[in-house]
Design a protein around this motif. Structure first.
Motif, PDB file in Angstrom:
ATOM      1  N   THR A 320     -20.902  -9.799  17.733  1.00  0.00           N
ATOM      2  CA  THR A 320     -20.742 -10.693  16.623  1.00  0.00           C
ATOM      3  C   THR A 320     -22.003 -11.265  16.333  1.00  0.00           C
ATOM      4  O   THR A 320     -21.993 -11.486  14.875  1.00  0.00           O
ATOM      5  N   VAL A 321     -22.875 -11.784  16.991  1.00  0.00           N
ATOM      6  CA  VAL A 321     -24.049 -12.603  16.575  1.00  0.00           C
ATOM      7  C   VAL A 321     -24.662 -11.287  15.490  1.00  0.00           C
ATOM      8  O   VAL A 321     -25.219 -11.942  14.726  1.00  0.00           O
ATOM      9  N   CYS A 322     -24.778 -10.330  16.292  1.00  0.00           N
ATOM     10  CA  CYS A 322     -25.542  -9.465  15.566  1.00  0.00           C
ATOM     11  C   CYS A 322     -24.774  -9.443  13.965  1.00  0.00           C
ATOM     12  O   CYS A 322     -25.682  -9.104  12.987  1.00  0.00           O
ATOM     13  N   PHE A 323     -23.519  -9.228  14.168  1.00  0.00           N
ATOM     14  CA  PHE A 323     -22.972  -8.807  12.577  1.00  0.00           C
ATOM     15  C   PHE A 323     -23.101 -10.186  11.772  1.00  0.00           C
ATOM     16  O   PHE A 323     -23.167  -9.827  10.755  1.00  0.00           O
ATOM     17  N   CYS A 324     -23.077 -11.353  12.404  1.00  0.00           N
ATOM     18  CA  CYS A 324     -23.216 -12.611  11.520  1.00  0.00           C
ATOM     19  C   CYS A 324     -24.611 -13.106  11.380  1.00  0.00           C
ATOM     20  O   CYS A 324     -24.800 -14.329  10.579  1.00  0.00           O
ATOM     21  N   THR A 325     -25.644 -12.338  11.709  1.00  0.00           N
ATOM     22  CA  THR A 325     -27.027 -12.401  11.213  1.00  0.00           C
ATOM     23  C   THR A 325     -27.354 -11.388  10.530  1.00  0.00           C
ATOM     24  O   THR A 325     -28.615 -11.434  10.340  1.00  0.00           O
ATOM     25  N   GLY A 326     -26.669 -10.377  10.140  1.00  0.00           N
ATOM     26  CA  GLY A 326     -27.057  -9.313   9.549  1.00  0.00           C
ATOM     27  C   GLY A 326     -28.236  -8.259  10.376  1.00  0.00           C
ATOM     28  O   GLY A 326     -28.807  -7.563   9.919  1.00  0.00           O
ATOM     29  N   SER A 327     -27.890  -8.121  11.633  1.00  0.00           N
ATOM     30  CA  SER A 327     -28.656  -7.472  12.586  1.00  0.00           C
ATOM     31  C   SER A 327     -28.022  -6.192  12.948  1.00  0.00           C
ATOM     32  O   SER A 327     -27.028  -6.177  13.831  1.00  0.00           O
ATOM     33  N   SER A 328     -28.553  -5.059  12.721  1.00  0.00           N
ATOM     34  CA  SER A 328     -27.900  -3.875  12.867  1.00  0.00           C
ATOM     35  C   SER A 328     -28.384  -3.340  14.305  1.00  0.00           C
ATOM     36  O   SER A 328     -27.746  -2.129  14.858  1.00  0.00           O
ATOM     37  N   SER A 329     -29.367  -3.937  14.971  1.00  0.00           N
ATOM     38  CA  SER A 329     -29.800  -3.451  16.306  1.00  0.00           C
ATOM     39  C   SER A 329     -30.305  -4.688  17.155  1.00  0.00           C
ATOM     40  O   SER A 329     -30.703  -5.664  16.240  1.00  0.00           O
TER      41      SER A 329
END
Length: 343
Positions: A320-329
C-alpha cells in the motif's frame, strides 16, 4: 558453559515476550514521511515486491531476523519460522548456534529446518566474540552444514557482552579473526549488529574485509544490554545496564549512513521495524532487505499460521505504501519523494 547457555537463552525469551528490554529511544522511522500520491497509475495487486538475496529471489524484501538458538522451546519456534518463510517466500536467519555447536545439536537447528524451507535463503549465526575462542573455519562450516544454510551471519554484540554477567568482554583480536574467517570460508559471510547499530566507519571496514552483506540492526527495538540487565541477579549489574537504555545508532540513521558509505553493498535494515510502513521507510533510506524479530516473536510461540498472518499484514502495508507513492516496484520506491523534515 554448555549447560549455562540454553538457560540464558531461555531467560532472553522470557524478557522479550514480557515486553522488556526495549530501547528508550525510537528507531527514527517516524521522521521519514512519504509524499502521498493521490492519483497512482497502478494496479495495487501487480506491484512488484520481489528482491534478491544471495542469489535467491524473494517474494517480498523481508528477513525473519535472528531470534533464538538456545532452549528446547526454541525448536518449535524455529520450525514455525522456517515453515512461514517457505510459505511467504521470504528469508530466515536463525539465532546463535553456539549452544547447538557445543552440545552437538539443538531442537529446530538441524537439517529439518532446510527440509521445511527448501526454497528459502537460510542464514546460520555465530557471535563474533567466539572467533578468538576456538571458533574457526571448521566450526563455521559445521554450523552452516547443521541447517543447510546459504551463508553465515556473524553478530557483533559488544554492549550485550559488556552487560551480561557472564559475558565475553575481551574482544582483542576479534576484528583480525573475523577478517581471516571471511577470507578462508567457502561461503558468504554477513555481519550484523544486535540492536546498537553499525556506524559508517565500521561498515566500510567490514566491506574492506570482504563481507557479503551488512545488517545495521540499529537502536529502537530490543536493547540487549537492558535484556541482560533484566535477567541479572546482581543489583550492580542491573544498574550498570540501565545507563545504556538509549545507547546506539537509531536504525533509520544507521541505514542512511551505511548506504552512503557502502553504495554497492547488500544492506539489511533491522531494529525497531514495527510494520510494513517502517519496512518501506527502511527501503527508501537504502536497505535492500528488511528484518524483523521481536515484533513477531509472540506469533512464533503460537503457530506457523500466526507468523504467516503477521507477515501478510506487513506485506500488504508495504504494498500500500508503494501504491500511495506511485511506486510500481521497490526500485521505484527507493526514489519516492519524501516530505521535508518538520522543524
Amino acid at each position: 558453559m554448555t549447560d549455562a547457555v540454553p538457560g540464558r537463552k531461555d531467560q532472553h525469551l522470557d524478557v522479550v515476550l514480557s515486553g522488556g528490554g526495549r530501547h528508550r529511544t525510537d528507531a527514527g522511522f517516524d521522521a521519514v514521511r512519504f509524499v502521498h500520491e493521490a492519483l497512482p497509475d497502478l494496479d495495487h495487486g501487480k506491484i512488484d515486491l520481489g528482491a534478491d538475496l544471495l542469489g535467491r529471489r524473494l517474494q517480498a524484501p523481508l528477513l525473519i531476523s535472528a531470534m533464538t538458538g538456545g532452549p528446547a522451546r526454541a525448536g518449535a519456534i524455529n520450525i514455525r519460522l522456517a515453515e512461514a518463510a517457505q510459505h511467504l517466500g521470504i528469508a530466515l536467519a536463525v539465532g546463535s548456534q553456539r549452544s547447538a555447536l557445543e552440545s552437538g545439536g539443538a531442537p529446530g537447528l538441524d537439517l529439518g529446518l532446510r527440509q521445511r524451507a527448501p526454497d528459502t535463503p537460510i542464514l546460520a549465526n555465530i557471535g563474533a566474540a567466539q572467533l578468538t575462542r576456538g571458533f574457526g573455519v571448521d566450526a563455521a562450516r559445521r554450523v552452516i552444514d547443521m541447517i543447510g544454510a546459504d551463508a553465515l551471519i556473524v553478530h557483533l554484540n559488544p554492549l550485550q557482552e559488556a552487560c551480561q554477567p557472564e559475558g565475553d568482554r575481551d574482544w582483542w583480536g576479534v576484528g583480525a579473526a573475523l577478517g581471516a574467517l571471511i577470507r578462508r570460508l567457502d561461503a558468504p559471510v554477513l555481519v550484523k549488529e544486535t540492536g546498537a547499530g553499525l556506524s559508517a566507519a565500521t561498515a566500510r571496514r567490514l566491506v574492506e574485509m570482504g563481507v557479503a552483506g551488512l545488517d545495521v540492526a540499529g537502536a529502537g527495538g530490543s536493547n540487549w544490554g537492558l535484556i541482560e540487565g533484566e535477567r541479572a541477579p546482581d543489583p550492580a549489574d542491573k544498574a550498570h545496564a540501565a545507563a545504556f537504555s538509549d545507547w546506539g545508532n537509531p536504525t533509520a540513521t544507521a541505514i542512511a549512513a551505511v548506504r552512503a558509505a557502502c553504495p554497492d553493498t547488500l544492506i539489511i535494515g533491522s531494529g525497531g521495524v514495527r510494520d510494513g510502513v517502517d519496512a518501506a521507510r527502511a527501503i527508501r533510506l537504502g536497505a535492500d532487505i528488511v528484518g524483523q524479530a521481536a515484533g513477531l516473536l509472540s506469533a512464533a510461540t503460537v503457530s506457523t499460521e500466526a507468523v504467516v498472518d503477521h507477515f501478510q499484514i506487513v506485506i500488504r502495508q508495504l504494498r500500500t505504501v508503494c501504491f500511495c507513492t506511485g511506486s510500481s516496484s521497490l526500485a521505484v520506491l527507493r526514489r519516492a519523494p519524501l516530505q521535508p523534515e518538520r522543524p
